[in-house]
Design a protein around this motif. Structure first.
Motif, short mmCIF file in Angstrom:
data_model
loop_
_atom_site.label_atom_id
_atom_site.label_comp_id
_atom_site.label_asym_id
_atom_site.label_seq_id
_atom_site.Cartn_x
_atom_site.Cartn_y
_atom_site.Cartn_z
N ALA A 182 86.18 53.38 93.21
CA ALA A 182 85.37 52.30 93.78
C ALA A 182 84.69 52.75 95.07
O ALA A 182 83.50 52.50 95.29
N GLU A 183 85.46 53.42 95.93
CA GLU A 183 84.90 53.89 97.20
C GLU A 183 83.85 54.97 96.99
O GLU A 183 82.81 54.99 97.65
N ALA A 184 84.10 55.88 96.04
CA ALA A 184 83.14 56.95 95.76
C ALA A 184 81.85 56.38 95.17
O ALA A 184 80.74 56.81 95.54
N SER A 185 81.97 55.43 94.27
CA SER A 185 80.79 54.83 93.64
C SER A 185 79.95 54.06 94.66
O SER A 185 78.72 54.03 94.57
N ALA A 186 80.62 53.44 95.62
CA ALA A 186 79.91 52.64 96.64
C ALA A 186 79.00 53.50 97.51
O ALA A 186 78.05 52.98 98.11
N GLY A 210 76.79 59.19 93.22
CA GLY A 210 77.35 59.63 91.95
C GLY A 210 78.77 60.13 92.08
O GLY A 210 79.27 60.38 93.18
N VAL A 211 79.42 60.28 90.92
CA VAL A 211 80.81 60.74 90.87
C VAL A 211 80.92 61.80 89.78
O VAL A 211 80.42 61.62 88.67
N ILE A 212 81.59 62.91 90.11
CA ILE A 212 81.87 63.97 89.15
C ILE A 212 83.34 63.89 88.78
O ILE A 212 84.22 64.15 89.61
N GLU A 255 74.99 57.76 89.18
CA GLU A 255 75.85 57.50 88.02
C GLU A 255 77.05 58.45 87.99
O GLU A 255 77.21 59.30 88.86
N TRP A 256 77.86 58.29 86.96
CA TRP A 256 79.04 59.13 86.77
C TRP A 256 78.73 60.26 85.80
O TRP A 256 77.92 60.09 84.88
N ALA A 261 77.66 64.24 95.67
CA ALA A 261 78.51 63.42 94.80
C ALA A 261 79.98 63.63 95.13
O ALA A 261 80.39 64.70 95.60
N ALA A 262 80.78 62.61 94.88
CA ALA A 262 82.22 62.71 95.05
C ALA A 262 82.84 63.39 93.83
O ALA A 262 82.40 63.17 92.70
#
Length: 312
Positions: A118-122, A126-128, A196-197, A236-237
């Motif tokens: 949730a924190e990374a998306s905020a 993007g998230v890897i 996005e993810w 990205a995270a």
């Protein structure tokens, strides 16, 4: 990751793989039969098949033992448990690809580390998700796709007759598959820039020009550099994801966490492998030790020759 919206799950409930007509009839009958079984039975039969393969396949038995010893494991019981879990993995893939998505995502009983996502998306960058060959990695993208769009790097099965079947079982709803090549990497970059993810198997052996040699459980392994480049270019995270297989076919538990800090003088590839090692050591029996992680890709010099060239 948060709980799956009921309406989102319902929209995908009938999207599943169908056995392709070009598949040999006997194999098609077997695949359809597997899809009708309860998951506990699938896991029981898969474990039995895995143990039988350990006894009958000498080459696979040697590779499993070699990889376990390299990681510091010299326990026959662990080798048998790893073979059983590999058998579960094979049979559960066939089962999962043919089950409705709503049913598949309900098999995830709990998720540890939802707040991290949730924190990374905020952050909007993007998230890897890095999901190694540990536990039921097949279910990770399906669960994530029930929550948000995710683009997953994908390598087609070598067996031509399985390609359409595997792709249909994996690419459902918000899950988009892209081939593990330059176009696929570009698609991942675009997804991250949209916030996005994306999902990647970080312990998959990359092709020439897409990796570097780095230690993995004490031996040199050609390790992908793609995720590091994506992280550097997008901000990205990066999140490690492990889908633990629960005993007696009770479902799965997803574990999510950030990689630890890099050590002084440590390369990005070695940091990646060290992070994966720590994750694998929690449930070593669920890692796919039979995967040929230490092979040299086509047109890539073996690690020893590469080291000599760098020192020249």
């Amino acid at each position: 990751m948060s709980s799956v919206p009921a309406d989102a799950a319902q929209d995908r409930s009938e999207r599943k793989a169908a056995v392709p007509p070009e598949m040999p009839r006997a194999l098609g009958v077997l695949f359809r039969a597997v899809a009708t079984l309860p998951l506990p039975v699938v896991h029981f039969l898969g474990a039995a098949a895995g143990r039988a393969a350990l006894r009958l396949a000498a080459a696979e038995r040697r590779r499993l033992a070699e990889h376990l010893r390299a990681a510091g494991y010299d326990d026959v019981r662990l080798a048998r448990a790893a073979a059983a879990e590999a058998g579960k993995l094979l049979l559960e893939m066939i089962w999962l690809w043919q089950r409705p998505t709503e049913e598949v995502i309900k098999l995830v009983r709990s998720v540890d580390g939802e707040q991290i996502v949730a924190e990374a998306s905020a952050r909007g960058k993007g998230v890897i998700f890095l999901t190694p060959h540990l536990g039921c990695f097949e279910i990770a993208a399906q669960y994530a796709g029930a929550l948000a769009p995710i683009t997953v790097l994908y390598r087609s099965p070598r067996q031509r007759m399985l390609r359409a079947f595997a792709r249909a079982g994996r690419q459902r709803g918000n899950v988009r598959l892209v081939e593990a090549n330059t176009r696929g990497a570009t698609a991942l970059l675009g997804a991250l820039r949209r916030g996005e993810w994306v999902g990647v198997l970080p312990d998959q052996v990359p092709a020439r020009g897409e990796g570097e040699w780095a230690e993995f459980f004490g031996s040199p392994a050609f390790t992908m550099t793609l995720t590091t480049r994506l992280e550097q270019r997008t901000g990205a995270a990066v999140i490690l994801c492990f889908c633990e297989r629960l005993p007696r076919g009770k479902g799965y538990r997803i574990h999510l966490e950030r990689p630890g800090p890099r050590e002084a003088g440590e390369s990005a590839a070695r940091h990646l492998n060290r992070s994966l090692e720590a994750l694998i050591r929690r449930r070593p029996e669920q890692y796919l030790w039979s995967y040929n992680r230490y092979k040299s890709p086509a047109n890539v010099a073996p690690a020893e020759r590469a080291e000599r060239a760098e020192g020249a």
